[in-house]
Design an enzyme around this catalytic site. Structure first.
Site, mmCIF file in Angstrom:
data_model
loop_
_atom_site.group_PDB
_atom_site.id
_atom_site.type_symbol
_atom_site.label_atom_id
_atom_site.label_comp_id
_atom_site.label_asym_id
_atom_site.label_seq_id
_atom_site.Cartn_x
_atom_site.Cartn_y
_atom_site.Cartn_z
ATOM 1 N N HIS A 1 0.846 -1.192 0.000
ATOM 2 C CA HIS A 1 0.000 0.000 0.000
ATOM 3 C C HIS A 1 0.884 1.245 0.000
ATOM 4 C CE1 HIS A 1 1.156 -0.458 4.214
ATOM 5 N NE2 HIS A 1 0.917 0.830 4.359
ATOM 6 N N ASP B 1 0.777 5.241 1.791
ATOM 7 C CA ASP B 1 0.076 5.895 2.895
ATOM 8 C C ASP B 1 -0.638 7.148 2.379
ATOM 9 O OD1 ASP B 1 1.065 3.974 4.612
ATOM 10 O OD2 ASP B 1 2.777 5.182 5.255
ATOM 11 N N HIS C 1 4.811 0.135 -0.127
ATOM 12 C CA HIS C 1 5.546 -0.639 0.889
ATOM 13 C C HIS C 1 4.642 -1.692 1.500
ATOM 14 C CE1 HIS C 1 3.709 2.839 2.904
ATOM 15 N NE2 HIS C 1 3.679 2.127 4.014
ATOM 16 N N ARG D 1 7.076 -9.036 15.891
ATOM 17 C CA ARG D 1 7.530 -7.718 15.457
ATOM 18 C C ARG D 1 6.467 -6.675 15.788
ATOM 19 N NH1 ARG D 1 7.052 -4.857 10.431
ATOM 20 N NH2 ARG D 1 8.734 -3.337 10.226
HETATM 21 O O1 LIG Z 1 5.028 -2.406 9.976
HETATM 22 C C1 LIG Z 1 5.578 -1.883 9.017
HETATM 23 O O2 LIG Z 1 6.760 -2.026 8.751
HETATM 24 C C2 LIG Z 1 4.753 -1.029 8.069
HETATM 25 C C3 LIG Z 1 3.558 -0.364 8.700
HETATM 26 C C4 LIG Z 1 2.813 0.488 7.728
HETATM 27 O O3 LIG Z 1 3.138 0.548 6.581
HETATM 28 C C5 LIG Z 1 1.639 1.280 8.169
HETATM 29 O O4 LIG Z 1 1.221 1.173 9.347
HETATM 30 O O5 LIG Z 1 1.100 2.027 7.322
HETATM 31 FE FE LIG Z 2 2.147 2.196 5.533
#
Ligand SMILES: O=C(O)CCC(=O)C(=O)O
Ligand SMILES: [Fe+2]
Length: 369
Positions: free
Chosen positions: A228, A230, A285, A295
């Site tokens: 996605h 942001d 990403h 994680r």
């Molecule tokens: O957890 C991650 O590395 C990415 C999180 C992410 O892309 C988001 O919360 O928009």
């Molecule tokens: Fe994100």
């Protein structure tokens, strides 16, 4: 297709599956190679996003380095950002204490179908046929209401840490926004809506997203958070010393962003892509999972007050660079994202640049959140 942003938050019942205790990947979470961006698609680790030192006293050319990183990658890591290691530890403890609560307790703070904040599955889940190997908690402003539901007697420490983290991130996000715009030659005089009467940066509108990715029995077939972009100006991410974040680069494919102790990841969001008139890509990403380590990531999603319009900055528009996007408010853009998902940017696009996009690609045809 959902028609409102809140519709994309539906699916709370799926969180009843406790990923922390499952020993075998359920069919509902098993992605197949026919899915776009299958988790175990090759990722390359030779070159990753640049690391930029924000220390004012070091001799490096911060503006130039940031501009280069934003144009090439739409993302970079920062060190010497002045956020204390103690605060990173505190937020990690706060996040872990939340996600390690029993499922029944977490569900008491569920995101309501109409709401934005609270506990639930990834917000972009409704756009995918398979579920993601993660759970999340979204906070806007004070978390007190939900914290009281989670820890009726003992919610204060959690709230204090979250509020301190939000305050620090707001300062840092404002600074980063001016650096990222500054390297395009944009000054505070060019962006009146972002500057108060006394010349100070006006606060943006932001959300804090805690993401938890439990160790997974079959990580090659599971997806932590699907691909996605942001819907922000910029996002600041802390990825708790456990690898998982990947960014997409045309020609290289998925590139792992190695965790660095004390560093933060900054990425360009869709609104900055619009403001920069396409100069900066809003980077695609995702997060992958692993079989041994839990994680946690903390994303500070920095936007604009919802009613303020965002459009390509006039200084970046001329005859050779016509405005690529029409003006949109953040709330209008979020509605468009909830409806059009990967087509949200093209839904507000006026034209395609003569030279093609400076970034890897226009995001049509890939999943964007
Ligand atoms: O957890 C991650 O590395 C990415 C999180 C992410 O892309 C988001 O919360 O928009
Ligand atoms: Fe994100």
């Amino acid at each position: 297709m959902p028609s409102r942003i809140s519709d994309s938050f539906k699916g709370q019942s799926q969180t009843r599956l406790d990923l922390n205790t499952i020993k075998e990947l359920p069919e509902s979470h098993a992605w197949t190679s026919s899915d776009d961006h299958y988790p175990s698609e090759n990722s390359c680790n030779f070159e990753s996003i640049p690391v930029i030192d924000l220390d004012n006293n070091s001799n490096n050319n911060v503006l130039e380095n940031i501009g280069h990183a934003c144009k090439k990658w739409g993302a970079f890591q920062i060190i010497n950002h002045n956020v204390s290691e103690r605060l990173f530890q505190d937020i990690e403890v706060a996040g872990k204490s939340l996600f390690s609560l029993p499922m029944q307790q977490k569900l008491k703070a569920s995101r309501s179908p109409e709401g934005v904040t609270g506990y639930g599955v990834a917000r972009i889940s409704s756009f995918f046929s398979k579920l993601m190997w993660s759970e999340g908690f979204t906070i806007v402003g004070s978390p007190i209401e939900h914290a009281r539901q989670l820890w009726p007697k003992d919610y204060k420490k959690f709230c204090e840490v979250i509020e301190e983290y939000e305050k620090e991130m707001e300062k840092l996000a404002g600074r980063l926004m001016w650096l990222m715009l500054g390297s395009l030659g944009i000054t505070k005089d060019d962006v009146k809506w972002a500057v108060g009467a006394k010349g100070e940066s006006k606060g943006g509108c932001a959300a804090l997203q805690l993401n938890s990715y439990p160790a997974c029995p079959d990580p090659d077939r599971a997806m932590g958070l699907a691909a996605h972009t942001d819907s922000t100006i910029l996002t600041i991410l802390q990825q708790n010393n456990t690898s998982g974040l990947q960014v997409f680069q045309e020609g290289s494919g998925w590139v792992t962003v190695p965790p660095m102790p004390g560093a933060l990841v900054v990425n360009v969001g869709d609104l900055l892509h619009i403001l920069s008139n396409g100069s900066y890509p809003s980077v695609l990403h995702r997060a992958v999972v692993n079989s041994t380590r839990h994680r946690l990531s903390v994303a500070y999603l920095y936007g604009r007050p919802s009613g303020l319009k965002v459009s390509p900055l006039p200084k970046l528009v001329d005859q050779r660079h016509p405005p690529l996007y029409r003006a949109v408010t953040w709330s209008e853009y979020l509605r468009s994202k909830a409806k059009h998902f990967d087509k949200a940017l093209s839904s507000v696009r006026l034209c395609v640049p003569l030279s093609g996009f400076a970034d890897a690609k226009d995001h049509d045809g890939v999943q964007v959140g």
